[in-house]
Design an enzyme around this catalytic site. Structure first.
Site, PDB file in Angstrom:
ATOM      1  N   GLY A  31       0.808  -1.223   0.000  1.00  0.00           N
ATOM      2  CA  GLY A  31       0.000   0.000   0.000  1.00  0.00           C
ATOM      3  C   GLY A  31       0.836   1.266   0.000  1.00  0.00           C
ATOM      4  O   GLY A  31       2.032   1.238  -0.310  1.00  0.00           O
ATOM      5  N   GLY A  36       5.402   3.826  -8.788  1.00  0.00           N
ATOM      6  CA  GLY A  36       5.951   2.476  -8.968  1.00  0.00           C
ATOM      7  C   GLY A  36       4.846   1.439  -8.858  1.00  0.00           C
ATOM      8  O   GLY A  36       4.681   0.582  -9.732  1.00  0.00           O
ATOM      9  N   HIS A  37       4.069   1.529  -7.779  1.00  0.00           N
ATOM     10  CA  HIS A  37       2.941   0.604  -7.609  1.00  0.00           C
ATOM     11  C   HIS A  37       1.966   0.729  -8.790  1.00  0.00           C
ATOM     12  O   HIS A  37       1.480  -0.260  -9.335  1.00  0.00           O
ATOM     13  CB  HIS A  37       2.161   0.924  -6.336  1.00  0.00           C
ATOM     14  CG  HIS A  37       2.945   0.776  -5.071  1.00  0.00           C
ATOM     15  ND1 HIS A  37       3.347   1.856  -4.326  1.00  0.00           N
ATOM     16  CD2 HIS A  37       3.394  -0.324  -4.421  1.00  0.00           C
ATOM     17  CE1 HIS A  37       4.006   1.419  -3.264  1.00  0.00           C
ATOM     18  NE2 HIS A  37       4.054   0.114  -3.298  1.00  0.00           N
ATOM     19  N   GLN A  61       7.742  -9.458   7.738  1.00  0.00           N
ATOM     20  CA  GLN A  61       8.961  -9.094   7.010  1.00  0.00           C
ATOM     21  C   GLN A  61       9.679  -7.900   7.623  1.00  0.00           C
ATOM     22  O   GLN A  61      10.678  -7.430   7.085  1.00  0.00           O
ATOM     23  CB  GLN A  61       8.667  -8.869   5.532  1.00  0.00           C
ATOM     24  CG  GLN A  61       7.883  -7.609   5.211  1.00  0.00           C
ATOM     25  CD  GLN A  61       7.473  -7.593   3.757  1.00  0.00           C
ATOM     26  OE1 GLN A  61       6.653  -8.378   3.314  1.00  0.00           O
ATOM     27  NE2 GLN A  61       8.047  -6.682   2.974  1.00  0.00           N
ATOM     28  N   GLN A 155      14.436  -9.321  -3.880  1.00  0.00           N
ATOM     29  CA  GLN A 155      13.117  -9.900  -3.555  1.00  0.00           C
ATOM     30  C   GLN A 155      12.559 -10.643  -4.774  1.00  0.00           C
ATOM     31  O   GLN A 155      12.057 -11.768  -4.662  1.00  0.00           O
ATOM     32  CB  GLN A 155      12.178  -8.767  -3.139  1.00  0.00           C
ATOM     33  CG  GLN A 155      10.710  -9.139  -3.094  1.00  0.00           C
ATOM     34  CD  GLN A 155       9.850  -8.011  -2.561  1.00  0.00           C
ATOM     35  OE1 GLN A 155       9.887  -7.708  -1.386  1.00  0.00           O
ATOM     36  NE2 GLN A 155       9.080  -7.367  -3.416  1.00  0.00           N
ATOM     37  N   SER A 188       7.930   3.952  -0.822  1.00  0.00           N
ATOM     38  CA  SER A 188       7.074   4.476   0.243  1.00  0.00           C
ATOM     39  C   SER A 188       7.928   5.105   1.333  1.00  0.00           C
ATOM     40  O   SER A 188       7.500   6.033   2.016  1.00  0.00           O
ATOM     41  CB  SER A 188       6.236   3.347   0.835  1.00  0.00           C
ATOM     42  OG  SER A 188       5.522   2.691  -0.190  1.00  0.00           O
TER      43      SER A 188
HETATM   44  P1  AMP Z   1       5.884  -2.487  -1.636  1.00  0.00           P
HETATM   45  O1  AMP Z   1       4.531  -1.913  -1.441  1.00  0.00           O
HETATM   46  O2  AMP Z   1       7.001  -1.557  -1.300  1.00  0.00           O
HETATM   47  O3  AMP Z   1       6.044  -3.868  -1.026  1.00  0.00           O
HETATM   48  O4  AMP Z   1       6.036  -2.717  -3.198  1.00  0.00           O
HETATM   49  C1  AMP Z   1       5.086  -3.453  -3.916  1.00  0.00           C
HETATM   50  C2  AMP Z   1       5.629  -3.762  -5.277  1.00  0.00           C
HETATM   51  O5  AMP Z   1       5.932  -2.540  -5.958  1.00  0.00           O
HETATM   52  C3  AMP Z   1       6.943  -4.566  -5.218  1.00  0.00           C
HETATM   53  O6  AMP Z   1       6.937  -5.546  -6.233  1.00  0.00           O
HETATM   54  C4  AMP Z   1       7.985  -3.510  -5.481  1.00  0.00           C
HETATM   55  O7  AMP Z   1       9.160  -4.004  -6.072  1.00  0.00           O
HETATM   56  C5  AMP Z   1       7.249  -2.597  -6.440  1.00  0.00           C
HETATM   57  N1  AMP Z   1       7.867  -1.262  -6.447  1.00  0.00           N
HETATM   58  C6  AMP Z   1       8.176  -0.504  -5.370  1.00  0.00           C
HETATM   59  N2  AMP Z   1       8.775   0.640  -5.758  1.00  0.00           N
HETATM   60  C7  AMP Z   1       8.854   0.581  -7.111  1.00  0.00           C
HETATM   61  C8  AMP Z   1       9.378   1.465  -8.121  1.00  0.00           C
HETATM   62  N3  AMP Z   1       9.958   2.626  -7.804  1.00  0.00           N
HETATM   63  N4  AMP Z   1       9.287   1.085  -9.403  1.00  0.00           N
HETATM   64  C9  AMP Z   1       8.718  -0.106  -9.734  1.00  0.00           C
HETATM   65  N5  AMP Z   1       8.206  -0.966  -8.849  1.00  0.00           N
HETATM   66  C10 AMP Z   1       8.269  -0.635  -7.554  1.00  0.00           C
END
Ligand code: AMP
Length: 283
Positions: A31, A36-37, A61, A155, A188
């Site tokens: 969230g 990116g999300h 985690q 990851q 985030s």
């Molecule tokens: P998170 O909410 O941080 O667990 O991220 C959820 C998904 O979004 C994961 O697969 C991350 O790798 C991806 N993600 C986070 N930041 C970025 C970004 N700047 N560009 C592309 N994907 C991202």
């Protein structure tokens, strides 16, 4: 768009979609969406008939003393974004739904040695928590394509390995890193940075670009690239280098000589905030 909080509900929705001949896409997130999300959700929307976005700040985690409590949360905005981007369903479970046998779960997924290096060494237990939650989500979603960002390249590698090893009927799709105008990878955790720290954080991408430039000019010694990255971060006030490495793109093993596809990775602290970034090196 539906909001589902129970595990049985998401399984039933995904099963029904497949029974109707629709291909399912899953976008796992914690969230507090940024672009990116959103890029992951768009990609899933382009590729698949039914898009499930999951939002779960996975306590398993986070290590003791990490930022689980203060991790940014804005479910209402995330739901609005998901709907705008055309998601069919948001799965936002409680801890009880994710870990029905009690928390912390007694049974977890061992990410193997890949989960102990680099980020895994800096954050003991982190990847075990990640892959346990992702295994649970993939199991609930069933046969699907699952979308992950290259931002968290290790990851992604650990998840690919788990999917292959345990035989999940899932296609793992890697999506490119979305960056701010100065190159800082969206995260985030960027919200934690003071204005000065935010400015300093641009050094991560600069360091990666220097490594890429050296590789482009033909440098094949990973130590030379690592030293250049360390110098760049080290020369930035407010930045404290945590880790720098060049890894094999397929295995995420640290390498000495660049002989095939390789990725530069960097981690640094800006005040209490730890940020990571990486870049695929030109051959
Ligand atoms: P998170 O909410 O941080 O667990 O991220 C959820 C998904 O979004 C994961 O697969 C991350 O790798 C991806 N993600 C986070 N930041 C970025 C970004 N700047 N560009 C592309 N994907 C991202």
């Amino acid at each position: 768009m539906d909001l589902i909080r129970d595990a049985a509900g998401i399984r039933a929705a995904a099963d029904a979609a497949r029974a109707g001949g629709r291909a399912v896409g899953l976008v796992p997130t914690m969230g507090a969406f940024h672009d990116g999300h959103r890029s992951l959700i768009r990609r899933a929307r382009d590729d698949r008939d039914m898009v499930i976005v999951s939002i779960f700040v996975n306590p398993l985690q986070f290590g003791p003393g990490e930022d689980f409590e203060r991790y940014p949360r804005d479910e209402e905005r995330d739901l609005g974004d998901s709907e705008l981007l055309g998601a069919d369903l948001v799965f936002a479970p409680t801890v009880e739904e994710m870990y029905p046998e009690g928390y912390p779960p007694e049974v977890t997924v061992d990410p193997g040695p890949l989960g102990e290096r680099l980020e895994g060494a800096a954050r003991p237990g982190h990847f075990r928590g990640v892959v346990t939650a992702v295994a649970r989500l993939l199991n609930l979603a069933g046969p699907c394509a699952a979308y992950f960002g290259e931002k968290d390249a290790q990851q992604l590698a650990v998840i690919r390995r788990m999917v292959r090893t345990l035989g999940f009927p899932v296609e793992v799709v890697a999506c490119p890193i979305v960056r701010e105008s100065d190159g800082l990878a969206m995260s985030s955790r960027n919200a934690y940075l003071s204005p000065e720290e935010r400015e300093a954080a641009g050094c991560l991408f600069l360091a990666l670009c220097e490594a890429a430039e050296l590789a482009r000019k033909g440098e094949r010694d990973a130590a030379v690239l690592a030293a250049a990255m360390a110098r760049e971060v080290g020369a930035t006030p407010l930045a404290l280098l945590d880790d720098v490495a060049v890894v094999d793109e397929a295995t995420f093993e640290e390498i000495r000589d660049i002989t095939g596809p390789a990725r530069a990775v960097v981690a640094a602290r800006f005040g209490p905030t730890r940020l990571i970034d990486n870049l695929l090196l030109p051959m």
